[in-house]
Scaffold this motif. Structure first.
Motif, PDB file in Angstrom:
ATOM      1  N   PHE A 256      -0.758  36.440   3.096  1.00 36.03           N
ATOM      2  CA  PHE A 256      -1.502  35.116   3.727  1.00 36.03           C
ATOM      3  C   PHE A 256      -0.933  34.124   4.629  1.00 36.03           C
ATOM      4  O   PHE A 256      -1.019  33.167   5.069  1.00 36.03           O
ATOM      5  CB  PHE A 256      -2.177  34.545   2.480  1.00 36.03           C
TER       6      PHE A 256
ATOM      7  N   TYR B 294      -6.073  28.808   0.960  1.00 32.48           N
ATOM      8  CA  TYR B 294      -6.167  28.242   1.658  1.00 32.48           C
ATOM      9  C   TYR B 294      -7.025  26.372   1.237  1.00 32.48           C
ATOM     10  O   TYR B 294      -5.785  25.147   1.602  1.00 32.48           O
ATOM     11  CB  TYR B 294      -7.405  28.337   2.619  1.00 32.48           C
TER      12      TYR B 294
ATOM     13  N   THR C 238      -6.429  42.218  -6.144  1.00 29.75           N
ATOM     14  CA  THR C 238      -6.465  42.729  -5.472  1.00 29.75           C
ATOM     15  C   THR C 238      -6.918  44.117  -5.425  1.00 29.75           C
ATOM     16  O   THR C 238      -6.932  44.847  -4.094  1.00 29.75           O
ATOM     17  CB  THR C 238      -4.810  43.118  -4.893  1.00 29.75           C
TER      18      THR C 238
ATOM     19  N   ALA D 216     -11.942  44.167  -1.512  1.00 29.66           N
ATOM     20  CA  ALA D 216     -11.684  43.269  -0.351  1.00 29.66           C
ATOM     21  C   ALA D 216     -12.088  41.441  -0.772  1.00 29.66           C
ATOM     22  O   ALA D 216     -11.750  40.771  -0.732  1.00 29.66           O
ATOM     23  CB  ALA D 216     -12.575  43.379   0.916  1.00 29.66           C
ATOM     24  N   ALA D 217     -13.096  41.883  -1.596  1.00 29.15           N
ATOM     25  CA  ALA D 217     -13.755  40.036  -1.986  1.00 29.15           C
ATOM     26  C   ALA D 217     -13.136  39.791  -2.759  1.00 29.15           C
ATOM     27  O   ALA D 217     -13.082  38.788  -2.841  1.00 29.15           O
ATOM     28  CB  ALA D 217     -15.067  40.615  -2.592  1.00 29.15           C
ATOM     29  N   HIS D 218     -12.049  39.972  -3.633  1.00 28.75           N
ATOM     30  CA  HIS D 218     -10.955  39.421  -4.407  1.00 28.75           C
ATOM     31  C   HIS D 218     -10.284  38.934  -3.913  1.00 28.75           C
ATOM     32  O   HIS D 218      -9.371  38.128  -4.436  1.00 28.75           O
ATOM     33  CB  HIS D 218     -10.657  40.422  -5.795  1.00 28.75           C
TER      34      HIS D 218
ATOM     35  N   GLU E 128     -10.501  38.487  -0.587  1.00 35.63           N
ATOM     36  CA  GLU E 128     -11.348  36.936   0.224  1.00 35.63           C
ATOM     37  C   GLU E 128     -11.244  35.792  -0.934  1.00 35.63           C
ATOM     38  O   GLU E 128     -10.719  35.328   0.247  1.00 35.63           O
ATOM     39  CB  GLU E 128     -12.436  37.434   0.636  1.00 35.63           C
ATOM     40  N   GLU E 129     -11.740  35.778  -1.877  1.00 39.09           N
ATOM     41  CA  GLU E 129     -11.686  34.226  -2.971  1.00 39.09           C
ATOM     42  C   GLU E 129      -9.718  34.565  -2.649  1.00 39.09           C
ATOM     43  O   GLU E 129      -9.540  33.060  -3.294  1.00 39.09           O
ATOM     44  CB  GLU E 129     -12.058  35.495  -4.470  1.00 39.09           C
ATOM     45  N   GLU E 130      -8.979  35.426  -3.417  1.00 35.90           N
ATOM     46  CA  GLU E 130      -7.598  34.231  -3.096  1.00 35.90           C
ATOM     47  C   GLU E 130      -6.986  34.193  -2.484  1.00 35.90           C
ATOM     48  O   GLU E 130      -6.523  32.740  -1.967  1.00 35.90           O
ATOM     49  CB  GLU E 130      -6.742  35.461  -3.881  1.00 35.90           C
ATOM     50  N   ARG E 131      -7.605  34.436  -1.035  1.00 33.86           N
ATOM     51  CA  ARG E 131      -7.503  34.023   0.249  1.00 33.86           C
ATOM     52  C   ARG E 131      -7.659  32.216   0.859  1.00 33.86           C
ATOM     53  O   ARG E 131      -6.997  31.230   0.888  1.00 33.86           O
ATOM     54  CB  ARG E 131      -7.569  34.531   1.722  1.00 33.86           C
ATOM     55  N   ARG E 132      -9.011  32.374   0.116  1.00 32.97           N
ATOM     56  CA  ARG E 132      -9.920  30.650  -0.006  1.00 32.97           C
ATOM     57  C   ARG E 132      -9.024  30.251  -1.007  1.00 32.97           C
ATOM     58  O   ARG E 132      -8.592  29.132  -0.455  1.00 32.97           O
ATOM     59  CB  ARG E 132     -10.554  31.091  -0.121  1.00 32.97           C
TER      60      ARG E 132
END
Length: 190
Positions: A140, A103, A89, A92-94, A96-100
């Motif tokens: 998420f 998913y 955390t 923001a890039a990390h 976003e990768e966790e969000r992917r």
């Protein structure tokens, strides 16, 4: 043993296991008391040859799940700090990768998806305490998503609040009445 059991070899192993368990007790009475209070449901037999048609379990990490699909998926620890990992955390890039990754995990199920998150995290620095923190469902999984889930849980009173904590609410008298009722149910059932 051969006359009274359809599986005498298994029953003999059961007796050997019972003897091994009993040897750990100082008295026969204590062993029988423990066995009576917490009896085994069954005894496993030795593994036989594998049958290809039997059910089996596949364990996978989220990272290795991409491109795979299963009939049923159980996603555990869908709490903030695990998904996203508190180690990711920092920017923001990390996140976003966790969000992917989340998913990917949520889209691997053909027939059924089960998502679990703990209501509490226990702190066990001292073994006989009940110190804990309340967990938060993953960022998420906002309320707009969790309202689509069938929510099942212990102590969640308001399923519209995805941050609900275990609680029975009310005044001390209402809590006492609630606990007395629980105890009465246990006594009646026992």
């Amino acid at each position: 043993m051969e006359r009274s059991s359809s599986s005498p070899a298994s029953r003999l192993r059961d007796l050997e296991q019972l003897q091994l368990l009993a040897s750990g007790y100082a008295s026969r009475g204590r062993f029988i008391a423990d066995l009576r209070l917490d009896p085994p449901v069954s005894t496993a037999d030795l593994a036989g040859p594998p049958l290809l048609d039997e059910d089996y379990l596949i364990l996978s990490t989220i990272h290795s799940a991409k491109g795979c699909e299963w009939d049923v998926v159980h996603l555990i620890h869908a709490s903030d700090g695990s998904l996203p990992s508190d180690m990711a955390t920092g920017d923001a890039a990390h996140i976003e990768e966790e969000r992917r990754l989340m998913y990917v995990a949520l889209t691997r199920a053909r027939d059924a998806l089960h998502v679990y998150f703990p209501l509490r995290y226990y702190h066990r620095t001292h073994p006989h305490t009940d110190k804990h923190s309340y967990a938060q469902v993953s960022r998420f999984l906002p309320p707009s998503v969790t309202k689509l889930f069938d929510q099942v849980g212990s102590g969640v009173n308001d399923t519209s609040d995805h941050h609900a904590a275990t609680s029975i609410g009310g005044s001390p008298a209402e809590v006492d009445a609630f606990l007395r009722e629980l105890w009465a149910d246990d006594v009646a059932a026992g």
